[in-house]
Design a protein around this motif. Structure first.
Motif, PDB file in Angstrom:
ATOM      1  N   ALA A  33       3.234   5.884  -2.833  1.00  0.00           N
ATOM      2  CA  ALA A  33       4.409   6.639  -3.263  1.00  0.00           C
ATOM      3  C   ALA A  33       4.429   6.777  -4.785  1.00  0.00           C
ATOM      4  CB  ALA A  33       5.674   5.957  -2.765  1.00  0.00           C
ATOM      5  N   ALA A  34       4.061   5.668  -5.467  1.00  0.00           N
ATOM      6  CA  ALA A  34       4.014   5.737  -6.938  1.00  0.00           C
ATOM      7  C   ALA A  34       2.942   6.722  -7.405  1.00  0.00           C
ATOM      8  CB  ALA A  34       3.757   4.344  -7.516  1.00  0.00           C
ATOM      9  N   ARG A  86       0.828  -1.191   0.000  1.00  0.00           N
ATOM     10  CA  ARG A  86       0.000   0.000   0.000  1.00  0.00           C
ATOM     11  C   ARG A  86       0.871   1.254   0.000  1.00  0.00           C
ATOM     12  NH1 ARG A  86      -2.556  -1.092   4.232  1.00  0.00           N
ATOM     13  NH2 ARG A  86      -4.220  -2.284   3.238  1.00  0.00           N
ATOM     14  N   GLN A  87       1.944   1.221   0.767  1.00  0.00           N
ATOM     15  CA  GLN A  87       2.852   2.363   0.830  1.00  0.00           C
ATOM     16  C   GLN A  87       3.560   2.574  -0.506  1.00  0.00           C
ATOM     17  OE1 GLN A  87       3.130   4.575   3.200  1.00  0.00           O
ATOM     18  NE2 GLN A  87       1.664   3.552   4.564  1.00  0.00           N
ATOM     19  N   ARG A  88       3.921   1.487  -1.162  1.00  0.00           N
ATOM     20  CA  ARG A  88       4.585   1.602  -2.447  1.00  0.00           C
ATOM     21  C   ARG A  88       3.622   2.180  -3.493  1.00  0.00           C
ATOM     22  NH1 ARG A  88       7.005  -3.491  -1.159  1.00  0.00           N
ATOM     23  NH2 ARG A  88       5.432  -4.535  -2.461  1.00  0.00           N
ATOM     24  N   LEU A 112       1.591  11.888  -9.676  1.00  0.00           N
ATOM     25  CA  LEU A 112       0.890  13.153  -9.543  1.00  0.00           C
ATOM     26  C   LEU A 112       1.852  14.334  -9.647  1.00  0.00           C
ATOM     27  CD1 LEU A 112      -1.911  14.373  -9.024  1.00  0.00           C
ATOM     28  CD2 LEU A 112      -1.380  14.314  -6.570  1.00  0.00           C
ATOM     29  N   GLY A 113       3.020  14.207  -9.010  1.00  0.00           N
ATOM     30  CA  GLY A 113       4.011  15.274  -9.097  1.00  0.00           C
ATOM     31  C   GLY A 113       4.533  15.444 -10.517  1.00  0.00           C
TER      32      GLY A 113
END
Length: 208
Positions: free
Chosen positions: A19-20, A14-16, A25-26
């Motif tokens: 982050a992706a 979930r954290q990966r 988004l960035g």
């Protein structure tokens, strides 16, 4: 041998994914900002080009307005020159008109009609005088109205007895004071034969 993973692998995945997602988004935000900056630059360039064209058109319009003013001034000067030329031509044409008028009066005035005043005001001729009879006055009006090349539209303003005063000698012949107005034709209004005759040297005027 059986291996059992006791770590929270679901939370790690979930954290990966999170982050992706944020990384994507960035990256999208950076790409969007770049596109916006590029489009803004293009718009600024287009605005600058259009402003240059507007300035060029404004300068050309000012030049055309100055030329139009010059043309209007030239036209006014041309019209003034034409008016002066027409005035000179009219004076040239009208310089012999008084002589022709006097000749016409001599030619068409019957015996027994005498003029005391002949005054021309533009194209109007005012005549005052004395007539022995009304019939002679009528003959003068017919002659100038029908047979004259220079005089037209005779109008009898007034005719009255001249010598009917108290104590006057009744044996004296009756005389009539009259006032007549006529229109004078200009040379350019004459028919070709009359214009040719007008351009010829005028004969001597005989006094009546």
């Amino acid at each position: 041998m059986i291996l059992i993973n006791l770590l929270p692998h679901r939370e790690e995945k979930r954290q990966r994914r999170k982050a992706a997602f944020y990384a994507g988004l960035g990256l999208a935000a950076v790409i969007g900002a770049g596109v916006v900056a590029l489009w803004f630059g293009v718009l600024q360039q287009m605005i600058s080009n259009q402003q240059g064209r507007n300035n060029f058109l404004s300068a050309e319009i000012r030049k055309l307005e100055a030329q139009i003013k010059d043309i209007a001034t030239l036209r006014a000067e041309i019209e003034a020159l034409k008016a002066r030329q027409a005035a000179v031509e009219n004076l040239q044409l009208d310089r012999n008109v008084p002589v022709h008028i006097l000749n016409e009066l001599v030619r068409h005035t019957p015996e027994g009609v005498y003029f005391t005043s002949v005054r021309q005001d533009g194209q109007v001729l005012n005549i005052t005088g004395v007539s022995q009879t009304n019939e002679r006055m009528s003959e003068f009006l017919r002659n100038t109205g029908n047979n004259s090349a220079w005089l037209t539209k005779p109008e009898l303003i007034e005719i009255k007895l001249a010598n009917q005063q108290p104590g006057a000698n009744r044996n004296l012949p009756r005389l009539f004071d009259f006032s007549v107005r006529l229109s004078v034709k200009r040379q350019q209004d004459q028919s070709p034969p009359a214009a040719e005759a007008a351009s010829a040297p005028a004969p001597a005027v005989a006094a009546r």
